[in-house]
Design a protein around this motif. Sequence first.
Motif, PDB file in Angstrom:
ATOM      1  N   LEU A 152       0.831  -1.204   0.000  1.00 33.53           N
ATOM      2  CA  LEU A 152       0.000   0.000   0.000  1.00 33.53           C
ATOM      3  C   LEU A 152       0.862   1.249   0.000  1.00 33.53           C
ATOM      4  O   LEU A 152       1.816   1.366   0.770  1.00 33.53           O
ATOM      5  CB  LEU A 152      -0.903   0.022   1.237  1.00 33.53           C
ATOM      6  N   SER A 153       0.496   2.206  -0.872  1.00 36.42           N
ATOM      7  CA  SER A 153       1.043   3.559  -0.821  1.00 36.42           C
ATOM      8  C   SER A 153      -0.065   4.486  -0.344  1.00 36.42           C
ATOM      9  O   SER A 153      -1.139   4.529  -0.951  1.00 36.42           O
ATOM     10  CB  SER A 153       1.531   4.011  -2.202  1.00 36.42           C
ATOM     11  N   LEU A 154       0.183   5.216   0.728  1.00 35.70           N
ATOM     12  CA  LEU A 154      -0.797   6.156   1.280  1.00 35.70           C
ATOM     13  C   LEU A 154      -0.241   7.570   1.126  1.00 35.70           C
ATOM     14  O   LEU A 154       0.857   7.874   1.613  1.00 35.70           O
ATOM     15  CB  LEU A 154      -1.048   5.852   2.755  1.00 35.70           C
ATOM     16  N   THR A 155      -0.980   8.416   0.423  1.00 45.65           N
ATOM     17  CA  THR A 155      -0.538   9.782   0.215  1.00 45.65           C
ATOM     18  C   THR A 155      -1.710  10.723   0.437  1.00 45.65           C
ATOM     19  O   THR A 155      -2.768  10.307   0.917  1.00 45.65           O
ATOM     20  CB  THR A 155       0.062   9.958  -1.198  1.00 45.65           C
ATOM     21  N   THR A 156      -1.520  12.010   0.130  1.00 46.49           N
ATOM     22  CA  THR A 156      -2.579  13.002   0.298  1.00 46.49           C
ATOM     23  C   THR A 156      -2.832  13.699  -1.026  1.00 46.49           C
ATOM     24  O   THR A 156      -1.963  13.781  -1.891  1.00 46.49           O
ATOM     25  CB  THR A 156      -2.198  14.042   1.358  1.00 46.49           C
ATOM     26  N   GLN A 157      -4.044  14.218  -1.173  1.00 46.33           N
ATOM     27  CA  GLN A 157      -4.415  14.874  -2.412  1.00 46.33           C
ATOM     28  C   GLN A 157      -3.600  16.141  -2.652  1.00 46.33           C
ATOM     29  O   GLN A 157      -3.281  16.486  -3.786  1.00 46.33           O
ATOM     30  CB  GLN A 157      -5.902  15.218  -2.399  1.00 46.33           C
ATOM     31  N   ALA A 158      -3.259  16.830  -1.578  1.00 48.86           N
ATOM     32  CA  ALA A 158      -2.548  18.105  -1.684  1.00 48.86           C
ATOM     33  C   ALA A 158      -1.799  18.354  -0.381  1.00 48.86           C
ATOM     34  O   ALA A 158      -1.848  17.548   0.549  1.00 48.86           O
ATOM     35  CB  ALA A 158      -3.536  19.235  -1.961  1.00 48.86           C
ATOM     36  N   CYS A 159      -1.101  19.479  -0.327  1.00 50.23           N
ATOM     37  CA  CYS A 159      -0.448  19.866   0.914  1.00 50.23           C
ATOM     38  C   CYS A 159      -1.509  20.183   1.967  1.00 50.23           C
ATOM     39  O   CYS A 159      -2.541  20.780   1.661  1.00 50.23           O
ATOM     40  CB  CYS A 159       0.422  21.099   0.692  1.00 50.23           C
ATOM     41  N   GLU A 160      -1.232  19.782   3.196  1.00 53.42           N
ATOM     42  CA  GLU A 160      -2.136  20.126   4.309  1.00 53.42           C
ATOM     43  C   GLU A 160      -1.774  21.520   4.802  1.00 53.42           C
ATOM     44  O   GLU A 160      -0.595  21.840   4.978  1.00 53.42           O
ATOM     45  CB  GLU A 160      -1.998  19.118   5.444  1.00 53.42           C
ATOM     46  N   ARG A 161      -2.779  22.348   5.050  1.00 52.12           N
ATOM     47  CA  ARG A 161      -2.570  23.715   5.500  1.00 52.12           C
ATOM     48  C   ARG A 161      -3.037  23.872   6.946  1.00 52.12           C
ATOM     49  O   ARG A 161      -4.144  23.462   7.289  1.00 52.12           O
ATOM     50  CB  ARG A 161      -3.315  24.694   4.587  1.00 52.12           C
ATOM     51  N   VAL A 162      -2.168  24.477   7.751  1.00 51.24           N
ATOM     52  CA  VAL A 162      -2.496  24.714   9.158  1.00 51.24           C
ATOM     53  C   VAL A 162      -2.593  26.222   9.355  1.00 51.24           C
ATOM     54  O   VAL A 162      -1.584  26.930   9.342  1.00 51.24           O
ATOM     55  CB  VAL A 162      -1.434  24.104  10.088  1.00 51.24           C
ATOM     56  N   TYR A 163      -3.824  26.723   9.535  1.00 53.99           N
ATOM     57  CA  TYR A 163      -4.073  28.153   9.587  1.00 53.99           C
ATOM     58  C   TYR A 163      -3.992  28.685  11.020  1.00 53.99           C
ATOM     59  O   TYR A 163      -3.973  27.927  11.990  1.00 53.99           O
ATOM     60  CB  TYR A 163      -5.460  28.447   9.003  1.00 53.99           C
ATOM     61  N   ARG A 164      -3.949  29.996  11.105  1.00 57.67           N
ATOM     62  CA  ARG A 164      -3.876  30.669  12.404  1.00 57.67           C
ATOM     63  C   ARG A 164      -4.981  30.155  13.320  1.00 57.67           C
ATOM     64  O   ARG A 164      -6.143  30.034  12.909  1.00 57.67           O
ATOM     65  CB  ARG A 164      -3.993  32.187  12.225  1.00 57.67           C
ATOM     66  N   ALA A 165      -4.615  29.895  14.566  1.00 57.08           N
ATOM     67  CA  ALA A 165      -5.571  29.409  15.562  1.00 57.08           C
ATOM     68  C   ALA A 165      -5.811  30.501  16.589  1.00 57.08           C
ATOM     69  O   ALA A 165      -4.864  31.026  17.182  1.00 57.08           O
ATOM     70  CB  ALA A 165      -5.033  28.149  16.234  1.00 57.08           C
ATOM     71  N   SER A 166      -7.076  30.863  16.802  1.00 61.39           N
ATOM     72  CA  SER A 166      -7.388  31.837  17.840  1.00 61.39           C
ATOM     73  C   SER A 166      -7.159  31.240  19.224  1.00 61.39           C
ATOM     74  O   SER A 166      -6.802  31.945  20.170  1.00 61.39           O
ATOM     75  CB  SER A 166      -8.837  32.321  17.697  1.00 61.39           C
ATOM     76  N   ARG A 167      -7.348  29.923  19.315  1.00 60.94           N
ATOM     77  CA  ARG A 167      -7.040  29.206  20.557  1.00 60.94           C
ATOM     78  C   ARG A 167      -6.941  27.717  20.241  1.00 60.94           C
ATOM     79  O   ARG A 167      -7.474  27.240  19.247  1.00 60.94           O
ATOM     80  CB  ARG A 167      -8.097  29.445  21.629  1.00 60.94           C
TER      81      ARG A 167
ATOM     82  N   PHE B  40       1.072  28.139   8.646  1.00 60.38           N
ATOM     83  CA  PHE B  40       0.894  29.576   8.486  1.00 60.38           C
ATOM     84  C   PHE B  40       1.185  30.277   9.808  1.00 60.38           C
ATOM     85  O   PHE B  40       1.191  29.655  10.873  1.00 60.38           O
ATOM     86  CB  PHE B  40      -0.532  29.883   8.031  1.00 60.38           C
ATOM     87  N   ASP B  41       1.432  31.572   9.730  1.00 55.79           N
ATOM     88  CA  ASP B  41       1.731  32.348  10.928  1.00 55.79           C
ATOM     89  C   ASP B  41       0.582  32.216  11.935  1.00 55.79           C
ATOM     90  O   ASP B  41      -0.583  32.411  11.592  1.00 55.79           O
ATOM     91  CB  ASP B  41       1.938  33.819  10.551  1.00 55.79           C
ATOM     92  N   GLY B  42       0.936  31.844  13.155  1.00 60.57           N
ATOM     93  CA  GLY B  42      -0.055  31.665  14.199  1.00 60.57           C
ATOM     94  C   GLY B  42      -0.707  30.301  14.222  1.00 60.57           C
ATOM     95  O   GLY B  42      -1.544  30.031  15.076  1.00 60.57           O
ATOM     96  N   GLY B  43      -0.328  29.419  13.289  1.00 60.40           N
ATOM     97  CA  GLY B  43      -0.883  28.077  13.265  1.00 60.40           C
ATOM     98  C   GLY B  43      -0.316  27.208  14.375  1.00 60.40           C
ATOM     99  O   GLY B  43       0.797  27.445  14.863  1.00 60.40           O
ATOM    100  N   ALA B  44      -1.087  26.209  14.791  1.00 65.49           N
ATOM    101  CA  ALA B  44      -0.643  25.302  15.861  1.00 65.49           C
ATOM    102  C   ALA B  44      -1.100  23.891  15.523  1.00 65.49           C
ATOM    103  O   ALA B  44      -2.280  23.646  15.298  1.00 65.49           O
ATOM    104  CB  ALA B  44      -1.211  25.731  17.208  1.00 65.49           C
ATOM    105  N   LEU B  45      -0.129  22.966  15.481  1.00 66.56           N
ATOM    106  CA  LEU B  45      -0.421  21.579  15.101  1.00 66.56           C
ATOM    107  C   LEU B  45       0.328  20.614  16.001  1.00 66.56           C
ATOM    108  O   LEU B  45       1.539  20.755  16.221  1.00 66.56           O
ATOM    109  CB  LEU B  45      -0.013  21.327  13.647  1.00 66.56           C
ATOM    110  N   ALA B  46      -0.394  19.611  16.517  1.00 65.85           N
ATOM    111  CA  ALA B  46       0.216  18.490  17.234  1.00 65.85           C
ATOM    112  C   ALA B  46      -0.052  17.240  16.402  1.00 65.85           C
ATOM    113  O   ALA B  46      -1.200  16.879  16.168  1.00 65.85           O
ATOM    114  CB  ALA B  46      -0.379  18.349  18.625  1.00 65.85           C
ATOM    115  N   ARG B  47       1.006  16.587  15.965  1.00 70.86           N
ATOM    116  CA  ARG B  47       0.887  15.451  15.054  1.00 70.86           C
ATOM    117  C   ARG B  47       1.582  14.234  15.653  1.00 70.86           C
ATOM    118  O   ARG B  47       2.650  14.342  16.245  1.00 70.86           O
ATOM    119  CB  ARG B  47       1.523  15.827  13.713  1.00 70.86           C
ATOM    120  N   ARG B  48       0.955  13.055  15.467  1.00 67.72           N
ATOM    121  CA  ARG B  48       1.508  11.827  16.035  1.00 67.72           C
ATOM    122  C   ARG B  48       1.430  10.713  14.998  1.00 67.72           C
ATOM    123  O   ARG B  48       0.392  10.521  14.356  1.00 67.72           O
ATOM    124  CB  ARG B  48       0.725  11.430  17.285  1.00 67.72           C
ATOM    125  N   LEU B  49       2.537   9.993  14.842  1.00 67.87           N
ATOM    126  CA  LEU B  49       2.612   8.858  13.918  1.00 67.87           C
ATOM    127  C   LEU B  49       3.126   7.644  14.676  1.00 67.87           C
ATOM    128  O   LEU B  49       4.227   7.664  15.223  1.00 67.87           O
ATOM    129  CB  LEU B  49       3.554   9.183  12.754  1.00 67.87           C
TER     130      LEU B  49
END
Length: 254
Positions: free
Chosen positions: A63-78, A105-114
């Motif tokens: 299996l090859s698992l990919t994404t349709q496009a780049c994932e975007r992480v936008y500014r988070a107010s909280r 993006f500026d102000g974006g916040a992401l927690a990612r786990r693999l």
Amino acid sequence: MAEFRFTAGRSRIARLHQAGCLKLRFPRTPGPAAEAILINSSGGLTGGDRLAVDISVGSGASLSLTTQACERVYRASRGEARIETGVTVAAEADFLYLPQETILFDGGALARRLDVDCAASSRVLLVESVVLGRTLMGETVVEGKLSDRWRVRRDGRLVFAEQLLLDGPVEAIAAAAAGLGGAKAFATVMAQLPDGEALLGALRDIIGPDGGASAFDGLVVARLVAGSGFLLRKRLVPVLATLAKAPLPLVWSL
């Protein structure tokens, strides 16, 4: 959740459950391997968003698992966006985890786990790449947060663990010599291959001075940095193709 098995000469989907904005689509491929494309129909992530992916690749399946496009992480107010990906790869199975770049993006916040549980006889290729703003659009990430946690186990034994944290003044952290040295994009690649160490010379030639590659305990790990997402991809694509020993999914075309 998706489960793949090798039946009747091909890798086929055996079980599938999907809900919310995250969908899987399955392009037709000429060979016996399966390909799955993750699509986030919401168009991006921000604080409070949650995505979870659970993949199982049965014995002998590919299996090859990919994404349709780049994932975007936008500014988070909280709060922060979270992505959790869990994968099980059985004996003699192949799994390629090839998501396209994550753009913070500026102000974006992401927690990612693999989390990956694989067999000693399986072949695994993993990549995560990050772009700190779109250079051609004049974007700069001054503040933000990226937490990236990897855990890879082989037959139940932990063989690779990594924790990345960029938090707060991302621009200043990236500019530091002990950070990214001014780079705006970076990637980590890990592979479990029977002949991975023999590929080190070719990988180092592709990567050049802005990164490196090493082998240990049956694994190959490569790091790349670049001044933009485009420059990163120009080197990342041949690195991945060298390790995969096959062309990448068409969505990766430059």
